[in-house]
Enzyme design. Structure first.
Site, mmCIF file in Angstrom:
data_model
loop_
_atom_site.group_PDB
_atom_site.id
_atom_site.type_symbol
_atom_site.label_atom_id
_atom_site.label_comp_id
_atom_site.label_asym_id
_atom_site.label_seq_id
_atom_site.Cartn_x
_atom_site.Cartn_y
_atom_site.Cartn_z
ATOM 1 N N ASN A 33 1.458 3.189 -3.044
ATOM 2 C CA ASN A 33 2.053 3.536 -4.349
ATOM 3 C C ASN A 33 1.485 4.848 -4.894
ATOM 4 O OD1 ASN A 33 3.388 1.110 -4.220
ATOM 5 N ND2 ASN A 33 1.987 0.031 -5.595
ATOM 6 N N GLY A 34 0.161 4.983 -4.780
ATOM 7 C CA GLY A 34 -0.503 6.177 -5.316
ATOM 8 C C GLY A 34 -0.023 7.429 -4.603
ATOM 9 N N GLU B 279 1.527 -11.949 13.684
ATOM 10 C CA GLU B 279 1.934 -10.680 14.290
ATOM 11 C C GLU B 279 1.696 -9.606 13.227
ATOM 12 O OE1 GLU B 279 2.997 -10.368 17.442
ATOM 13 O OE2 GLU B 279 2.756 -12.528 17.731
ATOM 14 N N ASN C 177 -10.301 -4.025 -6.104
ATOM 15 C CA ASN C 177 -9.520 -3.097 -6.940
ATOM 16 C C ASN C 177 -10.087 -2.915 -8.352
ATOM 17 O OD1 ASN C 177 -6.255 -3.985 -5.517
ATOM 18 N ND2 ASN C 177 -7.657 -2.333 -4.960
ATOM 19 N N TRP C 178 -11.043 -3.766 -8.751
ATOM 20 C CA TRP C 178 -11.682 -3.579 -10.066
ATOM 21 C C TRP C 178 -12.388 -2.225 -10.133
ATOM 22 C CZ3 TRP C 178 -10.088 -6.604 -13.772
ATOM 23 C CH2 TRP C 178 -9.738 -7.929 -13.499
ATOM 24 N N ASP D 184 0.819 -1.210 0.000
ATOM 25 C CA ASP D 184 0.000 0.000 0.000
ATOM 26 C C ASP D 184 0.858 1.268 0.000
ATOM 27 O OD1 ASP D 184 -2.321 1.405 -0.048
ATOM 28 O OD2 ASP D 184 -2.744 1.195 2.088
HETATM 29 C C1 FPP Z 1 -1.747 -0.329 -3.362
HETATM 30 O O1 FPP Z 1 -1.346 1.043 -3.420
HETATM 31 C C2 FPP Z 1 -1.144 -1.072 -4.464
HETATM 32 C C3 FPP Z 1 -1.857 -1.765 -5.403
HETATM 33 C C4 FPP Z 1 -3.327 -1.829 -5.408
HETATM 34 C C5 FPP Z 1 -1.191 -2.459 -6.524
HETATM 35 C C6 FPP Z 1 0.089 -3.199 -6.262
HETATM 36 C C7 FPP Z 1 0.482 -3.873 -7.506
HETATM 37 C C8 FPP Z 1 1.640 -3.747 -8.157
HETATM 38 C C9 FPP Z 1 2.798 -2.996 -7.627
HETATM 39 C C10 FPP Z 1 1.725 -4.419 -9.512
HETATM 40 C C11 FPP Z 1 2.875 -5.335 -9.692
HETATM 41 C C12 FPP Z 1 2.660 -6.702 -9.218
HETATM 42 C C13 FPP Z 1 3.680 -7.525 -8.871
HETATM 43 C C14 FPP Z 1 3.380 -8.914 -8.494
HETATM 44 C C15 FPP Z 1 5.081 -7.109 -8.829
HETATM 45 P P1 FPP Z 1 -2.455 2.179 -3.603
HETATM 46 O O2 FPP Z 1 -2.642 2.420 -5.058
HETATM 47 O O3 FPP Z 1 -3.707 1.796 -2.879
HETATM 48 O O4 FPP Z 1 -1.748 3.400 -2.922
HETATM 49 P P2 FPP Z 1 -2.452 4.641 -2.198
HETATM 50 O O5 FPP Z 1 -3.152 4.085 -0.977
HETATM 51 O O6 FPP Z 1 -1.307 5.520 -1.857
HETATM 52 O O7 FPP Z 1 -3.399 5.260 -3.185
#
Ligand code: FPP
Length: 222
Positions: free
Chosen positions: A4-5, A187, A50-51, A2
């Site tokens: 990335n965004g 844990e 996530n869809w 979690d």
């Molecule tokens: C959550 O961050 C992340 C995801 C829903 C996607 C994770 C998937 C990948 C990195 C794709 C690659 C897959 C592999 C197996 C390497 P978020 O988008 O919810 O972040 P946020 O909470 O900051 O918006």
């Protein structure tokens, strides 16, 4: 995985850049886990919920998954990584389904570490699916006869150990439908670090914290 965004937003970049950065760090983390003797590492890559994200983000995630499998095949073989996808992959594009099948088949005999990628996965889906599979395997048998080990044997993680350590990055303190059955005695490690910044040093900190935990499994300390 979690955060990335938010990682991308902090840098005024599209969310998908954060996903790409998040995917790029996975190889080192898998290797670090294998080096530390971790037998199973499960990454939550795509939940059944996530869809509901914008379609371009969904297709970027599918593309990153395909790219990861293409790029990492050699390293997975060299390091003894077995790939196993948890979840209903039938909803994914044909190319991704084929790539998953091919990678799973090619790595089936690798034993150093199993990399579970939870994709189109939900913990509730896993439990309902397990009940249905148990029922299909035991026609005419009342569910009263179903035991916890019976159900566990029909989960997507059948034959694997329960979760010891669950790491959630990105500052949220919730499980979000991940491996609900399997985390019964895990844990729980919550960190504010966003997934693209979660590196092997961060992983080591989580392991050090885990090593300090007294695990009683519902009993009392000796
Ligand atoms: C959550 O961050 C992340 C995801 C829903 C996607 C994770 C998937 C990948 C990195 C794709 C690659 C897959 C592999 C197996 C390497 P978020 O988008 O919810 O972040 P946020 O909470 O900051 O918006």
């Amino acid at each position: 995985m979690d955060g990335n965004g938010r990682w991308a937003k902090q840098r005024h970049m599209p969310r998908t850049v954060g996903h790409a950065k998040g995917a790029a760090g996975v190889r080192d983390l898998v290797k670090a886990c294998a080096d530390q003797g971790v037998r199973y590492l499960t990454l939550f890559a795509f939940s059944t919920e996530n869809w509901g994200r914008p379609s371009d983000e969904v297709s970027t995630l599918m593309g990153l998954f395909i790219q990861y499998l293409e790029k990492e095949m050699k390293a997975m073989q060299a390091e003894g990584v077995r790939l196993n996808v948890l979840g209903d992959i039938s909803a994914f594009p044909a190319e991704l389904q084929q790539r998953i099948e091919a990678t799973q088949n090619a790595t089936v005999h690798n034993h150093t570490i199993t990399l579970n990628v939870a994709a189109n996965y939900g913990g509730r889906w896993d439990i309902v699916n397990a009940v249905q599979r148990w029922s299909a395997a035991n026609p005419g048998v009342s569910a009263e006869n179903m035991t916890e080990p019976d159900l566990a044997q029909h989960l997507s993680t059948a034959g694997m150990l329960d979760v010891d350590l669950l790491i959630r990055t990105g500052g949220e303190s919730r499980i979000s439908n991940f491996l609900l059955w399997q985390v019964a005695y895990a844990e729980l490690y919550f960190t504010d670090v966003l997934w693209p910044d979660f590196d092997t040093l961060q992983l080591q900190q989580a392991f050090t914290w885990f090593a300090s935990r007294e695990r009683r499994f519902g009993t009392v300390a000796p």
